[in-house]
Design a protein around this motif. Structure first.
Motif, short mmCIF file in Angstrom:
data_model
loop_
_atom_site.label_atom_id
_atom_site.label_comp_id
_atom_site.label_asym_id
_atom_site.label_seq_id
_atom_site.Cartn_x
_atom_site.Cartn_y
_atom_site.Cartn_z
N GLU A 149 0.90 -1.11 -0.48
CA GLU A 149 -0.19 0.22 0.18
C GLU A 149 1.26 1.55 0.31
OE1 GLU A 149 -2.84 0.04 3.06
OE2 GLU A 149 -3.95 -1.42 2.51
N VAL A 150 0.25 2.50 -0.58
CA VAL A 150 1.35 3.41 -0.56
C VAL A 150 1.05 4.19 0.95
CG1 VAL A 150 0.88 5.83 -1.97
CG2 VAL A 150 0.72 3.83 -3.21
N GLU A 151 2.25 4.62 1.22
CA GLU A 151 2.30 4.63 2.47
C GLU A 151 2.19 6.41 2.87
OE1 GLU A 151 4.21 3.59 6.47
OE2 GLU A 151 5.38 3.47 5.19
N GLU A 152 3.54 6.50 1.41
CA GLU A 152 3.52 8.34 1.69
C GLU A 152 4.36 8.80 0.19
OE1 GLU A 152 6.48 11.33 4.75
OE2 GLU A 152 7.87 9.41 3.29
N VAL A 153 3.27 10.25 -0.38
CA VAL A 153 3.96 11.12 -0.81
C VAL A 153 4.92 11.46 -0.88
CG1 VAL A 153 3.08 12.31 -3.24
CG2 VAL A 153 1.55 10.12 -2.14
N GLN A 154 6.27 11.60 -2.14
CA GLN A 154 7.46 12.39 -1.80
C GLN A 154 7.49 13.36 -3.29
OE1 GLN A 154 10.14 9.74 -1.28
NE2 GLN A 154 9.58 8.70 0.74
N ALA A 155 7.81 14.14 -3.34
CA ALA A 155 8.18 15.57 -4.62
C ALA A 155 9.37 16.23 -4.14
CB ALA A 155 7.21 16.07 -4.73
N GLU A 156 10.15 16.29 -5.12
CA GLU A 156 11.24 17.27 -4.79
C GLU A 156 11.19 18.09 -6.51
OE1 GLU A 156 14.39 14.60 -5.21
OE2 GLU A 156 14.59 14.50 -3.24
N PHE A 157 11.09 19.34 -5.89
CA PHE A 157 11.24 20.38 -6.63
C PHE A 157 11.86 21.06 -7.11
CE2 PHE A 157 6.90 19.44 -5.52
CZ PHE A 157 6.33 19.21 -6.19
N ASP A 204 15.64 23.80 0.86
CA ASP A 204 17.24 23.73 1.03
C ASP A 204 18.43 24.69 0.11
OD1 ASP A 204 20.39 23.42 0.01
OD2 ASP A 204 20.11 21.39 0.65
N LYS A 205 18.87 26.47 0.18
CA LYS A 205 18.84 27.69 -0.22
C LYS A 205 19.86 27.39 -1.15
CE LYS A 205 16.92 30.41 3.36
NZ LYS A 205 17.57 31.54 4.51
N THR A 206 21.12 26.07 -0.30
CA THR A 206 22.46 25.78 -1.35
C THR A 206 22.00 24.94 -3.04
OG1 THR A 206 23.45 25.35 0.82
CG2 THR A 206 23.82 24.97 -1.43
N ASN A 207 20.96 24.29 -2.66
CA ASN A 207 21.02 23.46 -4.04
C ASN A 207 19.38 24.01 -5.17
OD1 ASN A 207 19.09 21.65 -3.30
ND2 ASN A 207 20.18 20.05 -2.36
N LYS A 208 19.10 24.75 -4.19
CA LYS A 208 17.67 24.86 -4.66
C LYS A 208 16.19 24.26 -4.75
CE LYS A 208 19.24 29.84 -5.37
NZ LYS A 208 19.28 30.68 -4.19
N MET A 209 16.26 22.99 -3.78
CA MET A 209 15.53 21.78 -3.97
C MET A 209 14.56 22.22 -2.99
SD MET A 209 14.76 18.96 -6.09
CE MET A 209 16.74 19.51 -6.71
N LEU A 210 12.78 21.81 -3.11
CA LEU A 210 12.57 22.00 -1.83
C LEU A 210 11.33 20.61 -1.72
CD1 LEU A 210 9.89 23.17 -0.34
CD2 LEU A 210 8.36 23.26 -2.56
#
Length: 356
Positions: A284-292, A341-347
């Motif tokens: 079963e899907v437990e968590e949705v993960q996203a990176e922007f 993350d301000k360093t790599n500009k990743m949310l």
């Protein structure tokens, strides 16, 4: 169109004989009082209209009513994950259908003439309103008699039958197809947005009452009052009614203005680079993960993130980023976590999924 059970079949003739489509425009509602030229009446199911000459005021052939709340249905459009809300409201001005049992309804629907059972109802124009996450969503109102409303609240069979009629009506009138099997009655919400006024035509009420096989004394009395007497050419204006219509018109204009601004904003925005993943546990899907990846952003203060029940909305108006996507899971909004993350500009976002 077939429902989830074989006794819920409903063909076009059933829909056409049951439904009367009502237009709720502010200007048309007021034209019966103030117009000095030809006045167009409400269109009937076959596209005909009535008019009056410029030398006489039009007779008032319908009543403008404000339904009371009932319950709200959340469904989804076919082939998309867009939410579609239906406010089921009630008013005494719409006559109830004949009072039959579940067994009688099953027999009628399985007979050669399923259209012999009519459900009088009034349908508003669809409009854009806001859901609980303040996101724009489509909504429409269906008004029925309180007696029939009580029946669909208590009976699953009548409720399912009514949902099929709603789906048929939306498809036929507005070319909107909804998923009947995904419809959810929101028990804690009686309506979404603002309930609009409806026009109930006297001729429609008369046709319904005339179709009753065993009319009551009240039904016969009301039918007689509709059939007899000369129509008034001059009628008193209800100030509260006019004010309500004016307020309704202003609300619709504001909603349309918001919608246009949002469309302009979306047209000039770009979708950032992103990755979506689902973490699975015990099949079963437990968590949705996203990176922007947001290279133009220097701080989380420049980012707006909104997590809905089944929707992820990310926006940076300053830099023109916009991500708006529905997912096929019920998201736990309260436990969502986001780190920029301000360093790599990743949310990075982590959203737990509520188990079905």
């Amino acid at each position: 169109m077939s429902g989830s059970r074989n006794f819920l079949d409903a063909d076009n003739s059933l829909m056409e004989r049951n439904l009367r489509f009502i237009k709720n425009d502010f200007e048309e509602n007021l034209s019966q009082y103030f117009s000095s030229g030809p006045v167009s009446g409400a269109n009937d199911n076959y596209g005909n209209s009535t008019s009056s000459s410029s030398n006489s005021a039009p007779p008032r052939e319908y009543r403008v009513v404000q339904p009371t709340p009932g319950f709200c249905i959340k469904s989804f459009k076919v082939n998309t994950n867009e939410k579609y809300f239906i406010n089921v409201c009630q008013t005494e001005e719409i006559p109830p259908p004949e009072d039959i049992t579940e067994t009688e309804l099953t027999e009628i629907l399985n007979s050669d003439e399923p259209s012999s059972y009519r459900i009088p109802m009034s349908i508003s124009e669809p409009r854009v309103t806001k859901d609980k996450s303040d996101n724009p969503v489509d909504a429409v109102d269906f008004a029925v008699n309180p007696k029939f409303f009580a029946k669909i609240e208590k009976s699953i069979l009548f409720r399912d039958f009514f949902l099929v009629l709603i789906a048929e009506a939306l498809s036929e009138k507005y070319n909107v197809q909804i998923k009947v099997d995904k419809a959810i009655i929101l028990t804690k919400r009686k309506f979404i947005g603002t309930l609009v006024s409806h026009r109930v035509r006297n001729n429609d009420v008369k046709n319904v009452l005339s179709s009753y096989r065993n009319p009551s004394k009240d039904d016969l009395s009301k039918l007689k009052s509709l059939e007899g007497g000369q129509k008034q050419l001059v009628q008193e204006i209800n100030a509260n009614e006019v004010n309500a219509l004016r307020n309704q018109s202003e609300q619709l204009k504001q909603q349309e203005s918001v919608r246009i601004k949002q469309e302009i904003s979306q047209a000039s925005s770009t979708v950032p680079d992103y990755k979506l993943r689902a973490r699975i546990k015990d099949e079963e899907v437990e968590e949705v993960q996203a990176e922007f990846f947001l290279p133009k952003c220097i701080s989380s203060q420049e980012i707006t993130l909104d997590i809905g029940e089944d929707r992820i909305l990310l926006e940076s108006m300053k830099h023109g980023y916009l991500f708006d996507k529905f997912v096929n899971y019920r998201l736990n909004q309260e436990r969502a976590r986001a780190i920029f993350d301000k360093t790599n500009k990743m949310l990075q976002i982590r959203i737990p999924v509520i188990s079905a």
